[in-house]
Design an enzyme around this catalytic site. Structure first.
Site, short mmCIF file in Angstrom:
data_model
loop_
_atom_site.label_atom_id
_atom_site.label_comp_id
_atom_site.label_asym_id
_atom_site.label_seq_id
_atom_site.Cartn_x
_atom_site.Cartn_y
_atom_site.Cartn_z
N LYS A 287 6.36 7.55 0.01
CA LYS A 287 6.76 8.77 0.73
C LYS A 287 8.29 8.81 0.74
CE LYS A 287 3.66 8.22 4.53
NZ LYS A 287 3.37 8.44 5.95
N ASP B 285 -5.00 2.26 6.93
CA ASP B 285 -5.74 2.45 8.18
C ASP B 285 -4.99 3.31 9.18
OD1 ASP B 285 -3.70 0.48 8.74
OD2 ASP B 285 -4.72 0.21 10.66
N ASP C 219 0.82 -1.22 0.00
CA ASP C 219 0.00 0.00 0.00
C ASP C 219 0.85 1.26 0.00
OD1 ASP C 219 0.91 -0.46 2.58
OD2 ASP C 219 -1.03 -0.23 3.56
N ASP D 28 7.11 3.85 3.49
CA ASP D 28 7.39 4.97 4.38
C ASP D 28 8.89 4.96 4.68
OD1 ASP D 28 6.20 7.04 6.13
OD2 ASP D 28 6.88 5.74 7.74
P1 IMP Z 1 7.72 1.22 6.40
O1 IMP Z 1 8.30 -0.08 6.85
O2 IMP Z 1 8.12 2.35 7.33
O3 IMP Z 1 8.04 1.55 4.96
O4 IMP Z 1 6.17 1.14 6.59
C1 IMP Z 1 5.40 0.41 5.77
C2 IMP Z 1 4.07 0.08 6.40
O5 IMP Z 1 3.68 1.02 7.40
C3 IMP Z 1 3.00 0.12 5.35
O6 IMP Z 1 2.82 -1.16 4.80
C4 IMP Z 1 1.79 0.59 6.11
O7 IMP Z 1 1.10 -0.52 6.62
C5 IMP Z 1 2.32 1.39 7.25
N1 IMP Z 1 2.27 2.83 6.96
C6 IMP Z 1 3.30 3.65 6.63
N2 IMP Z 1 2.89 4.90 6.42
C7 IMP Z 1 1.55 4.88 6.58
C8 IMP Z 1 0.53 5.88 6.43
O8 IMP Z 1 0.77 7.07 6.13
N3 IMP Z 1 -0.74 5.47 6.66
C9 IMP Z 1 -1.06 4.18 6.98
N4 IMP Z 1 -0.14 3.21 7.11
C10 IMP Z 1 1.15 3.56 6.91
MG MG Z 2 1.16 -2.38 5.15
#
Ligand code: IMP
Ligand code: MG
Length: 177
Positions: free
Chosen positions: A132, A160, A101, A104
């Protein structure tokens, strides 16, 4: 999450989501022409995107799902990735596309990419609805990106906050968190 958080304005509406998903499906269909692919959806956020994306793909397409966690109930990454549900089948010699989805910090996909590469797929790419890039903490570059977005906490269309807002048909953000 602060109890005063409210939904912001619509950032990506239904029509734009549909149009971009169609473009991504077409691109994937062209890139893998004549091949079979396996979409691995990352539960739960990618479910809505994957179900729309797969209907825009004209190849023989299988699906499987993984559930991982790096967040708990907070909106900040803990940096720790844990597998809650693994794949149902092996991926050896398959063209795998991870469907996510949002990227981040990149921690989740960095971990998943290494984990899945260890299972010897024929190829491995990453397709994310949202990216992002500003927030990146580890080196991970998605192959297919729906939309690059600014650093806000996004909800809707599968995404969510504490399991809420996944059913919104558009992408918006939470304000005041
Ligand atoms: P990462 O490991 O920091 O890249 O985070 C990835 C996961 O964090 C995604 O699969 C989302 O489930 C959750 N996530 C990151 N940013 C958001 C956001 O802005 N809204 C909702 N879920 C997020
Ligand atoms: Mg996720």
């Amino acid at each position: 999450m602060d109890k005063t958080a409210t939904l912001g304005q619509v950032m990506i509406n239904e029509e734009l989501l549909k149009q971009r998903t169609k473009e991504l499906g077409k691109q994937i269909s062209e890139d893998y022409k004549g091949e079979e692919i396996l979409l691995i959806g990352i539960l739960k956020g990618a479910v809505i995107f994957l179900s729309d994306l797969i209907r825009e793909i004209t190849l023989d397409t299988k699906i499987d799902f993984m559930a991982v966690t790096s967040y708990g109930a907070s909106t900040k990454s803990s940096g720790v990735v844990r597998i809650l549900k693994d794949l149902d089948s092996g991926i050896e010699d398959l063209n795998v596309i991870i469907v996510e989805d949002i990227i981040d910090s990149g921690v989740t996909l960095h971990y998943l990419r290494d984990y899945l590469m260890g299972r010897k797929p024929k190829s491995l790419r990453i397709c994310t609805l949202l990216d992002k890039p500003e927030r990146r903490e580890v080196d991970i570059a998605p192959d297919y990106v729906g939309f690059e977005i600014e650093n806000k906490f996004i909800v809707g269309y599968g995404l969510d906050c504490d399991q809420k807002y996944r059913n919104l048909p558009y992408i918006t953000c939470l304000e005041g968190i």
